[in-house]
Design a protein around this motif. Structure first.
Motif, PDB file in Angstrom:
ATOM      1  N   ILE A   1       9.809   3.580   7.755  1.00  0.00           N
ATOM      2  CA  ILE A   1       9.170   3.555   6.441  1.00  0.00           C
ATOM      3  C   ILE A   1       8.631   2.151   6.160  1.00  0.00           C
ATOM      4  O   ILE A   1       7.495   1.986   5.705  1.00  0.00           O
ATOM      5  N   LEU A   2       9.442   1.147   6.468  1.00  0.00           N
ATOM      6  CA  LEU A   2       9.053  -0.243   6.232  1.00  0.00           C
ATOM      7  C   LEU A   2       7.753  -0.588   6.964  1.00  0.00           C
ATOM      8  O   LEU A   2       6.814  -1.104   6.367  1.00  0.00           O
ATOM      9  N   LEU A   3       7.698  -0.253   8.249  1.00  0.00           N
ATOM     10  CA  LEU A   3       6.522  -0.590   9.054  1.00  0.00           C
ATOM     11  C   LEU A   3       5.304   0.232   8.667  1.00  0.00           C
ATOM     12  O   LEU A   3       4.177  -0.270   8.647  1.00  0.00           O
ATOM     13  N   THR A   4       5.501   1.492   8.336  1.00  0.00           N
ATOM     14  CA  THR A   4       4.391   2.357   7.923  1.00  0.00           C
ATOM     15  C   THR A   4       3.783   1.852   6.619  1.00  0.00           C
ATOM     16  O   THR A   4       2.563   1.687   6.507  1.00  0.00           O
ATOM     17  N   LEU A   5       4.637   1.611   5.622  1.00  0.00           N
ATOM     18  CA  LEU A   5       4.137   1.125   4.333  1.00  0.00           C
ATOM     19  C   LEU A   5       3.493  -0.252   4.472  1.00  0.00           C
ATOM     20  O   LEU A   5       2.476  -0.529   3.849  1.00  0.00           O
ATOM     21  N   LYS A   6       4.074  -1.106   5.285  1.00  0.00           N
ATOM     22  CA  LYS A   6       3.514  -2.442   5.519  1.00  0.00           C
ATOM     23  C   LYS A   6       2.089  -2.305   6.064  1.00  0.00           C
ATOM     24  O   LYS A   6       1.159  -2.946   5.576  1.00  0.00           O
ATOM     25  N   ALA A   7       1.908  -1.432   7.056  1.00  0.00           N
ATOM     26  CA  ALA A   7       0.581  -1.224   7.655  1.00  0.00           C
ATOM     27  C   ALA A   7      -0.408  -0.699   6.623  1.00  0.00           C
ATOM     28  O   ALA A   7      -1.543  -1.186   6.517  1.00  0.00           O
ATOM     29  N   VAL A   8       0.004   0.290   5.843  1.00  0.00           N
ATOM     30  CA  VAL A   8      -0.868   0.881   4.816  1.00  0.00           C
ATOM     31  C   VAL A   8      -1.290  -0.173   3.803  1.00  0.00           C
ATOM     32  O   VAL A   8      -2.467  -0.271   3.437  1.00  0.00           O
ATOM     33  N   LEU A   9      -0.331  -0.993   3.357  1.00  0.00           N
ATOM     34  CA  LEU A   9      -0.635  -2.015   2.352  1.00  0.00           C
ATOM     35  C   LEU A   9      -1.525  -3.123   2.919  1.00  0.00           C
ATOM     36  O   LEU A   9      -2.435  -3.592   2.251  1.00  0.00           O
ATOM     37  N   GLU A  10      -1.268  -3.516   4.157  1.00  0.00           N
ATOM     38  CA  GLU A  10      -2.090  -4.567   4.774  1.00  0.00           C
ATOM     39  C   GLU A  10      -3.523  -4.100   4.991  1.00  0.00           C
ATOM     40  O   GLU A  10      -4.466  -4.855   4.758  1.00  0.00           O
ATOM     41  N   ILE A  11      -3.695  -2.849   5.409  1.00  0.00           N
ATOM     42  CA  ILE A  11      -5.039  -2.292   5.589  1.00  0.00           C
ATOM     43  C   ILE A  11      -5.787  -2.299   4.255  1.00  0.00           C
ATOM     44  O   ILE A  11      -6.998  -2.474   4.205  1.00  0.00           O
ATOM     45  N   SER A  12      -5.027  -2.171   3.159  1.00  0.00           N
ATOM     46  CA  SER A  12      -5.627  -2.144   1.826  1.00  0.00           C
ATOM     47  C   SER A  12      -5.782  -3.542   1.217  1.00  0.00           C
ATOM     48  O   SER A  12      -6.072  -3.673   0.038  1.00  0.00           O
ATOM     49  N   GLY A  13      -5.539  -4.572   2.017  1.00  0.00           N
ATOM     50  CA  GLY A  13      -5.819  -5.923   1.557  1.00  0.00           C
ATOM     51  C   GLY A  13      -4.660  -6.710   0.982  1.00  0.00           C
ATOM     52  O   GLY A  13      -4.858  -7.794   0.438  1.00  0.00           O
TER      53      GLY A  13
END
Length: 155
Positions: free
Chosen positions: A14-26
Protein backbone atom coordinates in the motif's frame (compact mmCIF):
# COMPACT_ATOMS: atom_id res chain seq x y z
CA UNK A 1 5.64 24.64 -5.65
CA UNK A 2 6.49 21.14 -4.51
CA UNK A 3 3.95 19.83 -2.01
CA UNK A 4 5.46 17.43 0.51
CA UNK A 5 3.48 14.54 1.95
CA UNK A 6 4.49 12.10 4.68
CA UNK A 7 2.78 8.79 3.93
CA UNK A 8 2.59 6.33 6.84
CA UNK A 9 1.52 2.68 6.49
CA UNK A 10 2.96 -0.59 7.73
CA UNK A 11 1.78 -2.47 4.63
CA UNK A 12 4.62 -2.07 2.14
CA UNK A 13 2.44 -2.78 -0.93
CA UNK A 14 0.00 0.00 0.00
CA UNK A 15 2.83 2.37 0.94
CA UNK A 16 4.66 1.92 -2.37
CA UNK A 17 1.50 2.01 -4.49
CA UNK A 18 0.22 5.22 -2.90
CA UNK A 19 3.69 6.78 -3.04
CA UNK A 20 3.85 6.08 -6.80
CA UNK A 21 0.34 7.46 -7.40
CA UNK A 22 1.09 10.64 -5.44
CA UNK A 23 4.48 11.19 -7.08
CA UNK A 24 2.99 10.78 -10.57
CA UNK A 25 0.49 13.47 -9.54
CA UNK A 26 3.26 15.90 -8.65
CA UNK A 27 3.70 15.41 -4.90
CA UNK A 28 7.01 14.93 -3.16
CA UNK A 29 6.45 11.89 -0.93
CA UNK A 30 8.37 10.57 2.05
CA UNK A 31 7.29 7.33 3.67
CA UNK A 32 7.31 5.82 7.14
CA UNK A 33 6.44 2.20 7.92
CA UNK A 34 5.49 2.74 11.58
CA UNK A 35 4.10 5.37 13.93
CA UNK A 36 7.50 5.62 15.63
CA UNK A 37 9.28 6.35 12.34
CA UNK A 38 6.55 8.81 11.35
CA UNK A 39 6.78 10.75 14.62
CA UNK A 40 10.53 11.07 14.16
CA UNK A 41 10.10 12.36 10.58
CA UNK A 42 7.38 14.82 11.65
CA UNK A 43 9.79 16.32 14.20
CA UNK A 44 12.72 16.60 11.80
CA UNK A 45 10.86 17.36 8.55
CA UNK A 46 8.36 19.81 7.18
CA UNK A 47 5.27 18.50 5.36
CA UNK A 48 2.17 20.05 3.83
CA UNK A 49 0.24 16.91 4.69
CA UNK A 50 0.54 13.74 6.74
CA UNK A 51 -1.50 10.72 5.63
CA UNK A 52 -1.40 7.88 8.13
CA UNK A 53 -2.82 4.41 8.36
CA UNK A 54 -4.82 3.86 11.53
CA UNK A 55 -3.77 0.35 12.57
CA UNK A 56 -0.06 -0.37 12.46
CA UNK A 57 2.11 -1.59 15.33
CA UNK A 58 -0.91 -1.06 17.58
CA UNK A 59 -4.61 -0.49 16.97
CA UNK A 60 -4.26 3.25 17.69
CA UNK A 61 -0.81 3.87 16.20
CA UNK A 62 -2.33 6.20 13.62
CA UNK A 63 -3.74 8.42 16.36
CA UNK A 64 -0.22 8.83 17.77
CA UNK A 65 0.88 10.07 14.34
CA UNK A 66 -2.10 12.47 14.17
CA UNK A 67 -1.25 13.89 17.61
CA UNK A 68 2.42 14.33 16.64
CA UNK A 69 1.41 16.12 13.42
CA UNK A 70 -0.93 18.43 15.38
CA UNK A 71 2.00 19.46 17.62
CA UNK A 72 4.25 20.28 14.64
CA UNK A 73 4.93 24.01 14.36
CA UNK A 74 4.38 23.95 10.57
CA UNK A 75 0.81 22.62 11.03
CA UNK A 76 0.34 20.06 8.24
CA UNK A 77 -3.04 18.88 7.01
CA UNK A 78 -3.72 15.43 8.49
CA UNK A 79 -5.67 12.55 6.94
CA UNK A 80 -6.24 9.10 8.38
CA UNK A 81 -6.24 6.17 5.98
CA UNK A 82 -8.08 3.06 7.14
CA UNK A 83 -10.14 0.08 6.10
CA UNK A 84 -11.93 0.40 9.45
CA UNK A 85 -13.40 3.90 9.56
CA UNK A 86 -14.12 5.54 12.91
CA UNK A 87 -17.14 7.73 13.49
CA UNK A 88 -16.69 11.36 12.38
CA UNK A 89 -16.52 12.63 15.95
CA UNK A 90 -13.82 10.11 16.93
CA UNK A 91 -11.30 11.03 14.24
CA UNK A 92 -12.12 14.74 14.28
CA UNK A 93 -11.72 14.84 18.08
CA UNK A 94 -8.25 13.36 17.63
CA UNK A 95 -7.30 16.19 15.27
CA UNK A 96 -7.53 14.57 11.83
CA UNK A 97 -8.88 16.74 9.02
CA UNK A 98 -10.11 13.87 6.84
CA UNK A 99 -10.82 10.13 6.91
CA UNK A 100 -9.80 8.28 3.75
CA UNK A 101 -11.26 4.77 3.48
CA UNK A 102 -9.32 1.89 1.87
CA UNK A 103 -9.53 0.59 -0.74
CA UNK A 104 -10.29 3.62 -2.83
CA UNK A 105 -10.33 4.84 -6.37
CA UNK A 106 -7.08 6.70 -7.13
CA UNK A 107 -8.74 9.67 -8.82
CA UNK A 108 -11.13 10.04 -5.88
CA UNK A 109 -8.19 9.89 -3.46
CA UNK A 110 -6.28 12.57 -5.37
CA UNK A 111 -9.35 14.84 -5.48
CA UNK A 112 -9.80 14.45 -1.73
CA UNK A 113 -6.13 15.21 -1.05
CA UNK A 114 -6.15 18.29 -3.32
CA UNK A 115 -9.35 19.60 -1.70
CA UNK A 116 -8.00 19.00 1.79
CA UNK A 117 -4.73 20.80 1.03
CA UNK A 118 -6.57 23.84 -0.36
CA UNK A 119 -9.01 23.92 2.57
CA UNK A 120 -6.19 23.51 5.10
CA UNK A 121 -4.02 26.27 3.60
CA UNK A 122 -7.04 28.61 3.54
CA UNK A 123 -7.70 27.84 7.21
CA UNK A 124 -4.05 28.48 8.12
CA UNK A 125 -4.16 31.80 6.26
CA UNK A 126 -7.37 32.83 8.06
CA UNK A 127 -5.89 31.85 11.44
CA UNK A 128 -2.78 33.95 10.72
CA UNK A 129 -4.92 36.88 9.63
CA UNK A 130 -6.98 36.66 12.86
CA UNK A 131 -3.80 36.52 14.96
CA UNK A 132 -2.44 39.56 13.16
CA UNK A 133 -5.69 41.49 13.63
CA UNK A 134 -5.68 40.58 17.34
CA UNK A 135 -2.08 41.77 17.70
CA UNK A 136 -2.83 45.02 15.89
CA UNK A 137 -5.93 45.64 18.02
CA UNK A 138 -3.99 44.91 21.23
CA UNK A 139 -0.96 47.06 20.33
CA UNK A 140 -0.86 50.40 22.16
CA UNK A 141 -1.42 53.37 19.90
CA UNK A 142 1.87 55.15 19.26
CA UNK A 143 2.02 58.70 20.50
CA UNK A 144 2.34 61.15 17.64
CA UNK A 145 5.73 62.81 17.87
CA UNK A 146 5.50 66.53 18.43
CA UNK A 147 7.22 68.90 16.10
CA UNK A 148 9.74 71.10 17.87
CA UNK A 149 8.54 74.66 18.29
CA UNK A 150 9.80 76.93 15.56
CA UNK A 151 12.57 79.19 16.77
CA UNK A 152 12.53 82.83 15.94
CA UNK A 153 15.58 83.97 14.10
CA UNK A 154 17.57 86.63 15.97
CA UNK A 155 18.50 89.31 13.65
Amino acid sequence: MERRILLVDDELAILLTLKAVLEISGFEVETAASAREAKSKIKSGNYHMVITDMRMESENAGLEVVRAARKAIYRPAVAMLTAFPLSDSEWRDEGADEMLVKPMNTEHLLRQIEALLVMHEDKKRLDQQKKLETLVAAAPAKATPRKPAARKAHG
